[in-house]
Write an enzyme that holds these catalytic residues in place. Structure first.
Site, PDB file in Angstrom:
ATOM      1  N   HIS A 279       0.703  -1.283  -0.086  1.00 40.28           N
ATOM      2  CA  HIS A 279       0.201   0.135   0.051  1.00 40.28           C
ATOM      3  C   HIS A 279       0.824   1.075   0.052  1.00 40.28           C
ATOM      4  CE1 HIS A 279       0.129   0.724   4.242  1.00 40.28           C
ATOM      5  NE2 HIS A 279       0.283  -0.451   4.642  1.00 40.28           N
ATOM      6  N   ASP A 291       6.070   0.715   6.761  1.00 36.78           N
ATOM      7  CA  ASP A 291       4.775   0.506   6.702  1.00 36.78           C
ATOM      8  C   ASP A 291       4.116   1.405   5.830  1.00 36.78           C
ATOM      9  OD1 ASP A 291       2.147  -0.504   6.931  1.00 36.78           O
ATOM     10  OD2 ASP A 291       1.983   0.480   9.020  1.00 36.78           O
ATOM     11  N   GLU A 325      -4.850   1.909   2.419  1.00 37.22           N
ATOM     12  CA  GLU A 325      -5.170   0.579   3.320  1.00 37.22           C
ATOM     13  C   GLU A 325      -5.310   1.138   4.901  1.00 37.22           C
ATOM     14  OE1 GLU A 325      -3.639  -2.508   6.148  1.00 37.22           O
ATOM     15  OE2 GLU A 325      -2.545  -0.448   5.754  1.00 37.22           O
ATOM     16  N   GLU A 326      -4.451   2.099   5.229  1.00 33.13           N
ATOM     17  CA  GLU A 326      -4.311   2.619   6.496  1.00 33.13           C
ATOM     18  C   GLU A 326      -5.738   2.940   7.350  1.00 33.13           C
ATOM     19  OE1 GLU A 326      -2.154   1.726   8.323  1.00 33.13           O
ATOM     20  OE2 GLU A 326      -0.228   1.775   7.512  1.00 33.13           O
ATOM     21  N   ASP A 353       3.395  -6.249   3.524  1.00 34.96           N
ATOM     22  CA  ASP A 353       2.715  -5.236   4.228  1.00 34.96           C
ATOM     23  C   ASP A 353       3.236  -5.605   5.696  1.00 34.96           C
ATOM     24  OD1 ASP A 353       1.582  -2.963   5.527  1.00 34.96           O
ATOM     25  OD2 ASP A 353      -0.371  -3.764   5.202  1.00 34.96           O
ATOM     26  N   HIS A 423       3.490   2.621  12.758  1.00 36.24           N
ATOM     27  CA  HIS A 423       2.747   3.777  13.010  1.00 36.24           C
ATOM     28  C   HIS A 423       3.247   5.044  13.791  1.00 36.24           C
ATOM     29  CE1 HIS A 423      -1.222   1.256  11.949  1.00 36.24           C
ATOM     30  NE2 HIS A 423      -0.310   1.266  10.806  1.00 36.24           N
TER      31      HIS A 423
END
Length: 462
Positions: A279, A291, A325-326, A353, A423
């Site tokens: 992503h 990520d 995606e997130e 991912d 994140h």
């Protein structure tokens, strides 16, 4: 007759051994190409350092679309194109502020708003805190939560070797904590970051209010693991202390964005489609190198590898860089929507991912027959220290694919350090090792090559 059968068996066995030797040689070339002639690390450098954080709906997300499209156009695809969709646009706003108020002293706590959260008032929120370990515990507290800030403090379980199991075991407090606490009249929630390590980095991530009316939405934030430990310690000494939280995030109108797709038509079976992807969006606290910048450039590298070794896929190969995606999965859903509309036949999908760390194996979403077929290739991967072949989730972006006969696979890198960065503001380019990134790309290319050569099994259960 026995002699004929014996000779036939020897002949077939010879063909199988020749095929395996050929596969082993090609896979050796795949790893050599990735480790000596790859582009993925330089692509990631640009995505991370020249573009940066790429939250859906942001200017940087659009820059990433245009950059990857341009790079893919240089790789020799038969066509490169964009798939339009509307995506959420959530803006963090000013830097969040949080601190413990214990008697007359104030202790600052590292904090960040969770994705999709509403803001506090301009003056922030000050309230007493109630610490809980689970969503279920809210039920036992009931009315005691009214007017309070709920502090979810369930850590990731350190006993699990597979870090994603620990993540799954506590992420519900982040994703659903505000929704559940609001039902009991809480005024805000703060959650311990999803991280094994004790540090000062708050980790964001998506949360949702479900079917709550907007009038009941409450602010939701994450605090660092060190902050969580400190707050818990303070609460033991003074259960009546107060906590201050201020954040100014905002949900805007949806905006136009894109999946980026590169396609190589299959030389023998163009009607059969294999997908490899990651992503393109990332959270806004850092540049999202693990990520999922890593997955994006590894997927592109697969085509670069095939180009370098002169391999032309038998089946149609698509590199898909999914958007959103997130905080919405709009890219994966749009890809499946268009696939259905075009009556396409997907046989295989591979997603990266889980970070750019050393590859360890694959998580395989398939029936038993295809799982066993992939498992039979384990010896071919062992020289490259790829040993874990387990049934499990293929990936969020490829999850929506519902082709009747499809095998979905996720690359499984070593997971031990992933949640140190996940994140958080330290998910940066310097955290990615070039050689580990390249090994992951080679492992993905090797799996795609074997699927392309051997196909999948069509069974009654498919």
């Amino acid at each position: 007759m026995r002699k004929i059968l014996f000779i036939t068996a020897l002949f077939l066995n010879g063909i199988a051994l020749f095929a395996q030797a050929s596969d082993e040689q090609t896979i050796k070339e795949i790893y050599k190409s990735s480790l000596t002639n790859s582009k993925c690390y330089s692509w990631l450098d640009y995505l991370s350092n020249a573009i940066g954080a790429r939250l859906s709906g942001s200017e940087n997300a659009e820059k990433a679309v245009q950059y990857t499209k341009l790079q893919m156009e240089t790789l020799g695809f038969d066509r490169v194109y964009l798939q339009e969709m509307m995506v959420p646009k959530w803006v963090r706003g000013e830097k969040e502020i949080a601190y413990i108020i214990d008697n007359k002293s104030k202790v600052n706590i590292p904090v960040c708003a969770l994705g999709g959260s509403i803001a506090t008032s301009k003056n922030g929120i000050t309230a007493e805190v109630i610490e809980v370990k689970s969503l279920k515990e809210l039920e036992t507290l009931g009315e005691q939560l009214k007017g309070k800030i709920v502090f979810f403090n369930r850590p990731m379980d350190p006993e699990n070797i597979e870090a994603f199991i620990s993540y799954s075991g506590c992420v519900d407090q982040r994703s659903s904590g505000a929704k559940e606490a609001a039902k009991y009249g809480a005024v805000a929630t703060i959650v311990r970051s999803m991280n094994f390590r004790l540090d000062d980095f708050p980790h964001t991530g998506n949360q949702n209010y479900g079917d709550l009316p907007k009038s009941q939405y409450i602010p939701a934030a994450a605090i660092s693991t060190n902050g969580a430990e400190l707050l818990s310690k303070f609460l033991k000494n003074n259960p009546k202390l107060k906590f201050y939280l201020k954040q100014s995030c905002q949900e805007m109108e949806d905006v136009l964005s894109y999946n980026v797709v590169g396609e190589i038509k299959g030389s023998e079976h163009p009607e059969n489609i294999m997908v490899v992807g990651g992503h393109l969006d990332s959270w806004d606290l850092a540049d999202g190198s693990h990520d999922d910048g890593a997955g994006v450039v590894q997927s592109m590298e697969v085509v670069n590898i095939f180009k370098n070794i002169g391999y032309k896929p038998k089946n149609t190969l698509r590199v898909v860089l999914f958007m959103n995606e997130e905080n919405g999965l709009r890219g994966g859903k749009k890809y499946e929507e268009l696939s259905k509309a075009n009556n396409e036949n997907h046989i295989f999908a591979l997603e990266s991912d889980a970070g750019g760390f050393s590859p360890r194996g694959f998580s395989i979403e398939s029936d038993d027959a295809n799982f066993n077929k992939i498992l039979s290739w384990k010896n071919v991967f062992e020289p490259y220290l790829i040993h874990s072949f387990a049934k499990g989730h293929g990936g969020s972006d490829i999850g929506p694919l519902t082709a009747k006969s499809i095998v979905k696979v996720g690359l499984k890198p070593d997971s031990q350090r992933y949640f140190d960065h996940h994140h958080a503001a330290n998910d940066t380019f310097d955290a990615v090792n070039k050689r580990e990134l390249e090994l992951g790309a080679a492992t993905m290319a090797a799996m795609l090559y074997l699927i392309d050569q051997n196909g999948i099994l069509i069974t009654a259960s498919n």
